[in-house]
Design an enzyme around this catalytic site. Structure first.
Site, PDB file in Angstrom:
ATOM      1  N   HIS A  63      39.170 -89.384  44.176  1.00  0.00           N
ATOM      2  CA  HIS A  63      39.858 -89.880  45.367  1.00  0.00           C
ATOM      3  C   HIS A  63      39.676 -88.882  46.508  1.00  0.00           C
ATOM      4  O   HIS A  63      39.774 -87.674  46.300  1.00  0.00           O
ATOM      5  CB  HIS A  63      41.371 -89.954  45.116  1.00  0.00           C
ATOM      6  CG  HIS A  63      41.852 -91.197  44.493  1.00  0.00           C
ATOM      7  ND1 HIS A  63      41.972 -91.334  43.141  1.00  0.00           N
ATOM      8  CD2 HIS A  63      42.283 -92.353  45.036  1.00  0.00           C
ATOM      9  CE1 HIS A  63      42.472 -92.531  42.878  1.00  0.00           C
ATOM     10  NE2 HIS A  63      42.659 -93.178  44.013  1.00  0.00           N
ATOM     11  N   ASN A  94      37.552 -81.839  40.480  1.00  0.00           N
ATOM     12  CA  ASN A  94      38.589 -82.856  40.642  1.00  0.00           C
ATOM     13  C   ASN A  94      39.921 -82.423  40.041  1.00  0.00           C
ATOM     14  O   ASN A  94      40.977 -82.684  40.615  1.00  0.00           O
ATOM     15  CB  ASN A  94      38.120 -84.169  40.014  1.00  0.00           C
ATOM     16  CG  ASN A  94      38.983 -85.345  40.419  1.00  0.00           C
ATOM     17  OD1 ASN A  94      39.525 -85.401  41.503  1.00  0.00           O
ATOM     18  ND2 ASN A  94      39.108 -86.291  39.517  1.00  0.00           N
TER      19      ASN A  94
END
Length: 163
Positions: A63, A94
């Protein structure tokens, strides 16, 4: 208010820039559903990145505007699960340095009532990796900046290698 703004590159099949404002009220307690898949939100264009392009690639569906930044309602959180808001990220990035920047930005939003965040994936003119059947370009790094929305005072910037 909008969930995020994305400028999507149809050659790289990746966002070129994602920006959003986090208001303290945007940070809630809604939990992500494990069954959620990323939706192709530019469906009218053929050959765009899909959720499946990431499967078994060794990269996370990273994201750019985090789901937790929109956890005030399930609908708002769900809107972050789009292909115009993700890019391939190494798992260590991440779940490591990237996650720490997300947490830092949310803390700043709570402190200053709102902050604006901008993320720009960076590609070098060499050695680009591509994944999936649609050949998504993997960014070499990410530039991220956060500032106080009401004063435009820059709080922090990061340059994070995707390795």
């Amino acid at each position: 208010r909008g969930i995020y703004f994305s400028s999507y590159d149809l050659q790289l099949l990746s966002p070129r820039l994602v920006t959003w404002t986090i208001h303290a009220a945007d940070i809630g307690h809604v939990k992500r559903e494990p069954s959620w898949r990323f939706v192709d939100d530019v469906q009218h264009i053929k050959g765009v990145a899909t959720h499946d392009d990431y499967t078994n690639s060794g990269y996370h569906r990273g994201h750019l505007c985090p789901a937790k930044d929109r956890s005030f309602t399930i609908g708002a959180m769900r809107q972050t699960f789009t292909t115009s808001n993700i890019t391939p990220q190494m798992p260590a990035v991440n779940t490591g340095s990237w996650l720490r920047t997300e947490e830092w930005c949310r803390s700043a939003a709570l402190k200053y009532d709102s902050v604006t965040v901008c993320v720009v994936p960076v590609w070098l003119p060499r050695d680009t990796t591509f994944i999936g059947s649609h050949r998504l370009a993997v960014a070499h790094a990410f530039f991220k900046s956060v500032w106080v929305a009401r004063t435009d005072s820059v709080l922090n910037t990061w340059f994070i290698w995707n390795r």
